[in-house]
Write a protein that holds these residues in place. Structure first.
Motif, PDB file in Angstrom:
ATOM      1  N   ILE A 189      11.726   3.752  15.368  1.00  0.00           N
ATOM      2  CA  ILE A 189      12.296   3.000  14.252  1.00  0.00           C
ATOM      3  C   ILE A 189      13.813   3.138  14.253  1.00  0.00           C
ATOM      4  N   ALA A 190      14.507   2.020  14.214  1.00  0.00           N
ATOM      5  CA  ALA A 190      15.963   2.030  14.081  1.00  0.00           C
ATOM      6  C   ALA A 190      16.317   2.078  12.594  1.00  0.00           C
ATOM      7  N   PRO A 191      17.393   2.770  12.225  1.00  0.00           N
ATOM      8  CA  PRO A 191      17.754   2.864  10.805  1.00  0.00           C
ATOM      9  C   PRO A 191      17.898   1.509  10.117  1.00  0.00           C
ATOM     10  N   ASP A 192      18.549   0.555  10.753  1.00  0.00           N
ATOM     11  CA  ASP A 192      18.732  -0.767  10.140  1.00  0.00           C
ATOM     12  C   ASP A 192      17.399  -1.469   9.914  1.00  0.00           C
ATOM     13  N   SER A 193      16.495  -1.331  10.866  1.00  0.00           N
ATOM     14  CA  SER A 193      15.170  -1.932  10.752  1.00  0.00           C
ATOM     15  C   SER A 193      14.383  -1.286   9.614  1.00  0.00           C
ATOM     16  N   LEU A 194      14.469   0.024   9.506  1.00  0.00           N
ATOM     17  CA  LEU A 194      13.794   0.737   8.422  1.00  0.00           C
ATOM     18  C   LEU A 194      14.288   0.250   7.067  1.00  0.00           C
ATOM     19  N   LEU A 195      15.600   0.196   6.898  1.00  0.00           N
ATOM     20  CA  LEU A 195      16.166  -0.203   5.606  1.00  0.00           C
ATOM     21  C   LEU A 195      15.855  -1.660   5.271  1.00  0.00           C
ATOM     22  N   ALA A 196      15.896  -2.542   6.255  1.00  0.00           N
ATOM     23  CA  ALA A 196      15.569  -3.947   6.002  1.00  0.00           C
ATOM     24  C   ALA A 196      14.093  -4.095   5.610  1.00  0.00           C
ATOM     25  N   THR A 197      13.223  -3.340   6.255  1.00  0.00           N
ATOM     26  CA  THR A 197      11.798  -3.422   5.948  1.00  0.00           C
ATOM     27  C   THR A 197      11.513  -2.850   4.568  1.00  0.00           C
ATOM     28  N   VAL A 198      12.169  -1.764   4.209  1.00  0.00           N
ATOM     29  CA  VAL A 198      12.014  -1.192   2.867  1.00  0.00           C
ATOM     30  C   VAL A 198      12.457  -2.198   1.816  1.00  0.00           C
ATOM     31  N   LYS A 199      13.599  -2.816   2.040  1.00  0.00           N
ATOM     32  CA  LYS A 199      14.114  -3.803   1.098  1.00  0.00           C
ATOM     33  C   LYS A 199      13.130  -4.954   0.927  1.00  0.00           C
ATOM     34  N   ARG A 252      20.284   8.523   2.459  1.00  0.00           N
ATOM     35  CA  ARG A 252      21.664   8.041   2.595  1.00  0.00           C
ATOM     36  C   ARG A 252      21.835   6.664   1.969  1.00  0.00           C
ATOM     37  N   ALA A 253      20.756   5.894   1.936  1.00  0.00           N
ATOM     38  CA  ALA A 253      20.816   4.555   1.339  1.00  0.00           C
ATOM     39  C   ALA A 253      20.566   4.588  -0.177  1.00  0.00           C
ATOM     40  N   GLY A 254      20.367   5.784  -0.724  1.00  0.00           N
ATOM     41  CA  GLY A 254      20.218   5.916  -2.171  1.00  0.00           C
ATOM     42  C   GLY A 254      18.797   5.947  -2.688  1.00  0.00           C
ATOM     43  N   TYR A 255      17.805   5.931  -1.799  1.00  0.00           N
ATOM     44  CA  TYR A 255      16.412   5.994  -2.234  1.00  0.00           C
ATOM     45  C   TYR A 255      15.997   7.440  -2.483  1.00  0.00           C
ATOM     46  N   ARG A 256      15.090   7.620  -3.406  1.00  0.00           N
ATOM     47  CA  ARG A 256      14.481   8.936  -3.628  1.00  0.00           C
ATOM     48  C   ARG A 256      13.228   9.009  -2.770  1.00  0.00           C
ATOM     49  N   VAL A 257      12.969  10.178  -2.190  1.00  0.00           N
ATOM     50  CA  VAL A 257      11.895  10.298  -1.213  1.00  0.00           C
ATOM     51  C   VAL A 257      11.005  11.498  -1.519  1.00  0.00           C
ATOM     52  N   LEU A 258       9.700  11.252  -1.497  1.00  0.00           N
ATOM     53  CA  LEU A 258       8.687  12.303  -1.485  1.00  0.00           C
ATOM     54  C   LEU A 258       8.125  12.329  -0.076  1.00  0.00           C
ATOM     55  N   GLU A 259       7.733  13.506   0.401  1.00  0.00           N
ATOM     56  CA  GLU A 259       7.245  13.629   1.769  1.00  0.00           C
ATOM     57  C   GLU A 259       5.878  14.282   1.804  1.00  0.00           C
ATOM     58  N   ALA A 260       5.049  13.815   2.725  1.00  0.00           N
ATOM     59  CA  ALA A 260       3.754  14.434   2.969  1.00  0.00           C
ATOM     60  C   ALA A 260       3.497  14.430   4.472  1.00  0.00           C
ATOM     61  N   GLU A 261       2.901  15.507   4.944  1.00  0.00           N
ATOM     62  CA  GLU A 261       2.612  15.647   6.368  1.00  0.00           C
ATOM     63  C   GLU A 261       1.302  14.966   6.750  1.00  0.00           C
ATOM     64  N   SER A 262       0.423  14.756   5.762  1.00  0.00           N
ATOM     65  CA  SER A 262      -0.870  14.144   6.046  1.00  0.00           C
ATOM     66  C   SER A 262      -1.283  13.245   4.888  1.00  0.00           C
ATOM     67  N   ALA A 263      -2.293  12.430   5.143  1.00  0.00           N
ATOM     68  CA  ALA A 263      -2.812  11.558   4.085  1.00  0.00           C
ATOM     69  C   ALA A 263      -3.388  12.382   2.940  1.00  0.00           C
ATOM     70  N   GLU A 264      -4.054  13.475   3.279  1.00  0.00           N
ATOM     71  CA  GLU A 264      -4.606  14.345   2.235  1.00  0.00           C
ATOM     72  C   GLU A 264      -3.500  14.904   1.355  1.00  0.00           C
TER      73      GLU A 264
END
Length: 124
Positions: free
Chosen positions: A109-119, A30-42
């Motif tokens: 994690i709160a959405p605002d906290s997540l976005l501020a930390t990403v930034k 929603r904030a415009g970032y592109r996301v890849l996802e993984a369920e595990s470190a492997e």
């Protein structure tokens, strides 16, 4: 559109819990970032090796089954030296347990906290 996508940071979210992974993906999307996802470190290591484009940020747990989050970030950074890292944890670990230069998120994690930390992580 392709030029804009090339400038939009791509994050790799490594999270065992499907609901948390979906929350992070949706919030970042929603904030415009592109996301890849993984369920595990492997899975994350394999995905990063197969992904031809840049990955700017990894969000991972500090403690994970089999491969520790710090070990994962180190392996990814060896192949992608400019990779920023955010560690997340719901445990009583403190931010002192993460390497210098990395960011810290406490779960839940709160959405605002997540976005501020990403930034902040991407600005380093």
């Amino acid at each position: 559109v392709r030029a804009l996508a090339a400038r939009t940071p791509r994050s790799l979210v490594v999270e065992e819990e499907a609901l948390m992974r979906a929350f992070i993906r949706a919030t970042l999307g929603r904030a415009g970032y592109r996301v890849l996802e993984a369920e595990s470190a492997e899975d994350a290591l394999g995905l990063a090796r197969r992904h031809p484009g840049p990955i700017h940020l990894v969000i991972t747990n500090v403690q994970s089954p089999r491969i520790d989050g710090r070990e994962l970030a180190g392996a990814l950074s060896a192949e992608r030296p400019s990779l920023a890292t955010i560690y997340a944890s719901s445990s009583t670990l403190s931010p002192l347990h993460v390497p210098p230069g990395a960011q810290w998120l406490r779960k839940p994690i709160a959405p605002d906290s997540l976005l501020a930390t990403v930034k902040a992580a991407l600005a380093r």
